[in-house]
Scaffold this active site. Structure first.
Site, PDB file in Angstrom:
ATOM      1  N   ARG A 137      11.624   6.874  10.010  1.00  0.00           N
ATOM      2  CA  ARG A 137      12.570   7.992  10.143  1.00  0.00           C
ATOM      3  C   ARG A 137      13.799   7.784   9.249  1.00  0.00           C
ATOM      4  NH1 ARG A 137      12.891   6.920  16.469  1.00  0.00           N
ATOM      5  NH2 ARG A 137      10.789   6.197  15.936  1.00  0.00           N
ATOM      6  N   LYS A 175       7.138  -7.295  14.074  1.00  0.00           N
ATOM      7  CA  LYS A 175       5.952  -6.902  14.847  1.00  0.00           C
ATOM      8  C   LYS A 175       5.170  -8.149  15.238  1.00  0.00           C
ATOM      9  CE  LYS A 175       5.017  -2.383  12.710  1.00  0.00           C
ATOM     10  NZ  LYS A 175       5.164  -1.563  13.924  1.00  0.00           N
TER      11      LYS A 175
HETATM   12  N1  BES Z   1       4.566   2.387  11.265  1.00  0.00           N
HETATM   13  C1  BES Z   1       4.950   2.266  12.625  1.00  0.00           C
HETATM   14  C2  BES Z   1       4.167   3.202  13.538  1.00  0.00           C
HETATM   15  C3  BES Z   1       2.755   2.823  13.823  1.00  0.00           C
HETATM   16  C4  BES Z   1       2.454   1.843  14.735  1.00  0.00           C
HETATM   17  C5  BES Z   1       1.727   3.508  13.241  1.00  0.00           C
HETATM   18  C6  BES Z   1       1.141   1.540  15.025  1.00  0.00           C
HETATM   19  C7  BES Z   1       0.421   3.217  13.526  1.00  0.00           C
HETATM   20  C8  BES Z   1       0.127   2.225  14.424  1.00  0.00           C
HETATM   21  C9  BES Z   1       6.417   2.600  12.781  1.00  0.00           C
HETATM   22  O1  BES Z   1       7.219   2.245  11.723  1.00  0.00           O
HETATM   23  C10 BES Z   1       6.900   1.856  13.975  1.00  0.00           C
HETATM   24  O2  BES Z   1       6.893   0.675  13.939  1.00  0.00           O
HETATM   25  N2  BES Z   1       7.286   2.584  15.005  1.00  0.00           N
HETATM   26  C11 BES Z   1       7.745   2.013  16.202  1.00  0.00           C
HETATM   27  C12 BES Z   1       8.910   2.816  16.682  1.00  0.00           C
HETATM   28  C13 BES Z   1       9.637   2.199  17.830  1.00  0.00           C
HETATM   29  C14 BES Z   1      10.309   0.910  17.395  1.00  0.00           C
HETATM   30  C15 BES Z   1      10.658   3.190  18.337  1.00  0.00           C
HETATM   31  C16 BES Z   1       6.598   2.063  17.217  1.00  0.00           C
HETATM   32  O3  BES Z   1       5.885   3.042  17.243  1.00  0.00           O
HETATM   33  O4  BES Z   1       6.437   1.087  17.937  1.00  0.00           O
HETATM   34 MN    MN Z   2       7.909   0.259  11.900  1.00  0.00          MN
END
Ligand code: BES
Ligand code: MN
Ligand code: ZN
Length: 510
Positions: free
Chosen positions: A359, A285
């Protein structure tokens, strides 16, 4: 802070620090304000006519030494237009009342706002008590365990008594208070756990919380955890892949509560995403805001909170809470984009983004809980940024394979004010997950990310009724009033209270 309920008939005799009453716009007095005015020979009205306080929402006026009143002071709080009074306005008024009392250094008060004539559905005495306690608790919550200098207690307010408008309703009020205190205790557990930083709160820490809770309620609760060795035996390779590069062991903590008279009755299972830190892994990230990914275990924290409520209320149900704990880190041992992994269900997944990790831990947990022969499974997860794009910070996403369950959750959400909005899961969206080399990909492309994430989970839930709550936008606040919200403990507690028919013998809660 101590809360209680009481029916007070002689307002003038109440020997407390402060009496709280409401007035509506154009100086319309509430019932209690009217009584105080009569007792004080018109003092309240005369003061109001002199001053600038007309009853606009959240206007406050503190009166001392009111004639014929034993209480040291009276707090008059503006409630806005009578016609505007609804759940939201009522909560705003309570919030303002609590902060005013606390900021003014008042230690004890009797609150008469429960007599406001709120004619909207769901505004029985029961609900006024419930919302008053939950909002007050929220207003007074602090997380100061990690400050080196022990801050002097911020709270001056120690005791709040809620007036119950009629003697007839005292049982309802006491029942509402009993429920409220359990729910706020659960919310506090969820908030404290969520706010704890990721160097302290890892999967082992989560399992310790589970142990502590079950020791406290050892009559009805037991707990155990499943570590990496056992997961390997079970074939939980999706779950294991996510935590593989972390020094903190992946641990799935299971809390079993048996409250049903038939110990073998099919349980309701809650599964919480407990990624104690989500760096994104190899699909790292960006730096900005990464610290907030300590909140990626809010789902697990809410499961811990719900189990507290369940045990505290001794609900007549069998309930199992599972906290799926692990940490998503990059490193030489990390799983990578391109890998194909076999899940516990036997289905294979092509990993295309290691940041879509929630997931992966959830799919194996969803398969694991089949052994409990659940009546219902509800998972709670800070699953997708896409859900925040779709619904913002007010409604959690709700997705389900069973309409009656989705409806029950929507009813509980309206009652508790812990809102959800349902999104669809259909074959059309499932297509976005198709992979040419495995059974599915772990990402569904640019659009409808909250839905495709749920579609992924749905492929592992075909043996039971299931609902998924995406709390990515609702579990914490990053701007004003930073920190965990404790959602959706209130919603799910209500869902369980409704299922237990607790209020039936007393009176409808509507
Ligand atoms: N924990 C995150 C989701 C999230 C992001 C929650 C920002 C709250 C605020 C999750 O694990 C994630 O990173 N999801 C990705 C999925 C994508 C790679 C398909 C996302 O939402 O960017
Ligand atoms: Mn994630
Ligand atoms: Zn995550």
């Amino acid at each position: 802070m101590k809360f209680s309920v009481k029916f007070h008939n002689n307002l003038e005799k109440q020997n407390t620090t402060c009496i709280v009453v409401g007035i509506f716009e154009s100086r319309r007095l509430s019932l209690a304000a009217e009584q105080l005015d009569t007792i004080s020979n018109g003092y309240i009205r005369s003061i109001l006519h002199r001053g600038a306080v007309q009853g606009k929402i959240c206007q406050t006026l503190l009166l001392h030494d009111v004639p014929n009143i034993r209480s040291k002071c009276i707090l008059i709080i503006g409630c806005g237009k009578t016609s505007d009074m609804n759940i939201k306005q009522y909560k705003t008024v309570i919030d303002k009342t609590i902060s005013t009392l606390n900021d003014t250094g008042i230690a004890e008060a009797i609150c008469f706002l429960t007599d406001l004539n709120v004619h909207i559905k769901g505004y029985s005495t029961y609900w006024k008590v419930r919302h008053t306690v939950e909002v007050s608790h929220e207003a007074l919550y602090r997380f100061h365990y990690l400050k080196s200098k022990k801050v002097a207690p911020l709270l001056s307010l120690r005791k709040l008594t809620l007036n119950i408008p009629t003697r007839r309703e005292i049982i309802i009020g006491a029942n509402a208070m009993h429920h409220s205190l359990a729910v706020v205790a659960g919310i506090k557990i969820a908030k404290d756990l969520s706010n704890m930083p990721p160097n302290i709160c890892n999967a082992t820490y989560l399992s310790l919380q589970a142990q502590q809770l079950s020791e406290l309620y050892s009559n009805t609760m037991t707990t155990y955890s499943v570590g990496e060795k056992k997961m390997t035996e079970l074939g939980m390779h999706a779950y294991l892949a996510v935590g593989r590069s972390s020094h903190n062991e992946s641990l799935m903590s299971v809390i079993e509560y048996r409250g049903h008279k038939d110990k073998n009755a099919r349980p309701i299972v809650f599964i919480g995403k407990g990624v104690t830190f989500d760096s994104g892994g190899i699909s790292l990230k960006p730096a900005e805001g990464m610290g907030e990914m300590k909140y990626d275990m809010c789902g697990a924290a809410s499961v811990c909170g719900i189990m507290k409520v369940v045990a505290e209320l001794r609900l007549p149900l069998n309930i199992i809470g599972v906290m799926a704990g692990c940490e998503n880190m990059p490193g030489g041992y990390a799983y990578r984009p391109g890998d194909v992994i076999t899940t516990m269900s036997g289905q294979t997944v092509e990993i295309l983004n290691t940041d879509a990790e929630g997931r992966l831990i959830l799919c194996d947990t969803l398969t694991y809980v089949e052994r409990f022969k659940p009546e219902i499974v509800i998972d709670i997860a800070t699953l997708t940024g896409a859900c925040v794009v779709a619904l913002g910070h007010h409604h959690s996403g709700l997705l389900s394979n069973y309409n009656p369950l989705a409806k029950e959750l929507m009813v509980a959400a309206e009652q508790s004010g812990d809102y959800v909005w349902r999104l669809p899961i259909t074959e059309d969206y499932q297509k976005q997950l198709e992979s040419n080399i495995a059974d599915m990909k772990n990402i569904g492309g640019k659009y409808a990310g909250a839905i495709t994430a749920a579609c992924f989970l749905e492929r592992f839930t075909r043996r039971y009724h299931w609902a998924h709550l995406d709390i990515a936008g609702t579990a914490w606040r990053s701007t004003t009033n930073k920190g965990a919200t404790g959602r959706p403990v209130s919603l799910l507690s209500q869902f369980l209270i409704n299922r237990s028919n607790l209020n039936e013998q007393i009176e409808s809660t509507q």
